[in-house]
Design an enzyme around this catalytic site. Structure first.
Site, PDB file in Angstrom:
ATOM      1  N   TRP A 102       0.818  -1.209   0.000  1.00 50.22           N
ATOM      2  CA  TRP A 102       0.000   0.000   0.000  1.00 50.22           C
ATOM      3  C   TRP A 102       0.852   1.259   0.000  1.00 50.22           C
ATOM      4  O   TRP A 102       0.485   2.274  -0.611  1.00 50.22           O
ATOM      5  CB  TRP A 102      -0.969  -0.015   1.178  1.00 50.22           C
ATOM      6  CG  TRP A 102      -2.056  -1.022   0.970  1.00 50.22           C
ATOM      7  CD1 TRP A 102      -2.200  -2.229   1.586  1.00 50.22           C
ATOM      8  CD2 TRP A 102      -3.129  -0.945   0.024  1.00 50.22           C
ATOM      9  NE1 TRP A 102      -3.296  -2.895   1.093  1.00 50.22           N
ATOM     10  CE2 TRP A 102      -3.883  -2.130   0.132  1.00 50.22           C
ATOM     11  CE3 TRP A 102      -3.522   0.028  -0.906  1.00 50.22           C
ATOM     12  CZ2 TRP A 102      -5.012  -2.376  -0.645  1.00 50.22           C
ATOM     13  CZ3 TRP A 102      -4.650  -0.218  -1.684  1.00 50.22           C
ATOM     14  CH2 TRP A 102      -5.382  -1.406  -1.551  1.00 50.22           C
ATOM     15  N   ASP A 169      -1.095   6.451   7.072  1.00 49.73           N
ATOM     16  CA  ASP A 169      -2.256   5.661   6.669  1.00 49.73           C
ATOM     17  C   ASP A 169      -2.472   4.619   7.761  1.00 49.73           C
ATOM     18  O   ASP A 169      -1.711   3.676   7.892  1.00 49.73           O
ATOM     19  CB  ASP A 169      -1.975   4.990   5.326  1.00 49.73           C
ATOM     20  CG  ASP A 169      -3.104   4.072   4.867  1.00 49.73           C
ATOM     21  OD1 ASP A 169      -4.092   3.916   5.604  1.00 49.73           O
ATOM     22  OD2 ASP A 169      -2.981   3.503   3.760  1.00 49.73           O
ATOM     23  N   LYS A 193     -12.345  -1.568   8.104  1.00 52.98           N
ATOM     24  CA  LYS A 193     -11.583  -2.564   8.861  1.00 52.98           C
ATOM     25  C   LYS A 193     -11.898  -2.466  10.360  1.00 52.98           C
ATOM     26  O   LYS A 193     -12.344  -3.415  10.957  1.00 52.98           O
ATOM     27  CB  LYS A 193     -10.091  -2.386   8.600  1.00 52.98           C
ATOM     28  CG  LYS A 193      -9.745  -2.520   7.110  1.00 52.98           C
ATOM     29  CD  LYS A 193      -8.288  -2.224   6.836  1.00 52.98           C
ATOM     30  CE  LYS A 193      -7.993  -2.189   5.342  1.00 52.98           C
ATOM     31  NZ  LYS A 193      -8.068  -3.515   4.711  1.00 52.98           N
TER      32      LYS A 193
END
Length: 359
Positions: A102, A169, A193
């Site tokens: 990511w 992040d 999540k």
């Protein structure tokens, strides 16, 4: 129908009390005669929802007064573009610590906007400690992915960036353990999540980083737009924000972030101990960098992994297949995953190994 144990990396398991609350209020939210999905985002009932959500997040994370909380769409992937568009002026650059898939994607988008310097790992699963000397003095910010969903790694100590704003992040572990928000210039997270359902993204932004976007920045990509209009410049993902608020209430009722951290450490220890004591299963991550949320493991044999996944599904363990880039298995133990689910998985793993003679 019996509910399964959902180990998906996201969209992920939600607290059962939250789902039941949604069910109870689905047709008639607080005597409005309407579902939340039908409420105008300009109405008083929804104004209360979004204000309560912001207040709960501030309380749970002890967010300082000089930070704004905004709700957006587009997931973390849109933030990969918004951050450099807002914070990089002409000729400016930033440092990105690349710890996994990511963060590589974040770099790819940022390179379209400014001069990006990457710091890569010498060892793929071991994240070192960073000090101000590691970063360019001219850098406008330092970006990290603080928990790596695919690789199952995390920072055991956040980088010391000195005067340079640190941006993180935190999509896959926000609210799972205590953090000092004041150590960061900006924190962002997709909700799907630990915060709620997919469709809403949360950003926590220090005041000093707002209003820096150039005039060429599109209105809907400018953080100032969301701050000035309290996340209501256009129609936000109203239902997702409502469920996020219910999740925050559930977190508060269950001990807050401290309670979540204790719960998550117990779950992770149970699974890691099983893997470490096994002669069949293996996890490649050094102990200090192991994620509490995402735990990859494998047998080292593709056919055996496939047998394990087939048997696990039959027993009610869903979405244990590892990411396609790494294979094997992965168990995501987000806040809403009950301890009983991890215990049941561990029991199945031990039985699977025993049935194969400890191979």
């Amino acid at each position: 129908m019996k509910r399964v144990y959902n180990f998906s990396a996201g969209p992920a398991v939600l607290p059962e009390p939250v789902l039941k609350k949604v069910q109870d209020e689905l047709l008639n939210y607080r005597e409005t005669g309407m579902s939340v999905m039908e409420l105008s985002h300009r109405s008083a009932p929804f104004q209360n929802i979004i204000e309560e959500a912001q207040g709960l997040l501030r309380e749970l994370l002890s967010i300082p007064d000089d930070y704004r909380v905004v709700f957006m769409q587009g997931g973390a992937s849109l933030q990969f573009s918004m951050i450099p568009l807002n914070l990089l002026g002409e000729g400016q650059g930033a440092d990105y610590i690349v710890t996994g898939s990511w963060s590589k994607k974040a770099v790819k988008e940022a390179e379209k906007v400014g001069d990006i310097r990457t710091l890569s790992l010498k060892e793929p699963f071991e994240i070192p400690v960073y000090t101000p000397e590691d970063f360019s003095p001219e850098s406008s910010y330092v970006h990290i992915t603080s928990n790596n969903t695919i690789e199952g790694t995390r920072f055991h100590k956040y980088p010391d960036t000195g005067r340079i704003p640190l941006i993180a992040d935190m999509s896959s572990h926000i609210l799972s353990e205590k953090i000092d928000v004041s150590s960061f210039g900006l924190i962002y997270a997709g909700a799907q999540k630990n915060l709620g359902p997919s469709g809403v993204t949360v950003a926590i932004i220090r005041d000093s980083l707002i209003g820096k976007a150039p005039d060429t920045c599109p209105t809907m990509m400018n953080y100032e737009t969301y701050v000035k209009h309290d996340s209501l410049f256009n129609t936000p993902p109203t239902f997702s924000i409502y469920v996020l608020k219910l999740v925050l209430e559930w977190v508060k009722e269950n001990g807050g972030v401290e309670g979540m951290q204790e719960h998550n450490e117990r779950k992770a220890a149970l699974l890691y101990n099983c893997i470490d004591e096994s002669s069949l299963f293996h996890n490649p991550v050094p102990e200090k960098n192991r994620s509490l949320m995402n735990i990859p493991f494998s047998t080292g044999n593709d056919e055996l992994d496939a047998d394990f996944l087939k048997g696990a599904k039959a027993e009610g363990f869903e979405f244990l297949k590892g990411h396609r880039s790494v294979g094997g298995m992965r168990a995501s133990l987000y806040n809403a995953m009950p301890l009983e689910g991890v215990k049941s998985l561990v029991d199945f793993m031990k039985k699977f190994e025993s049935d194969r003679g400890g191979c």
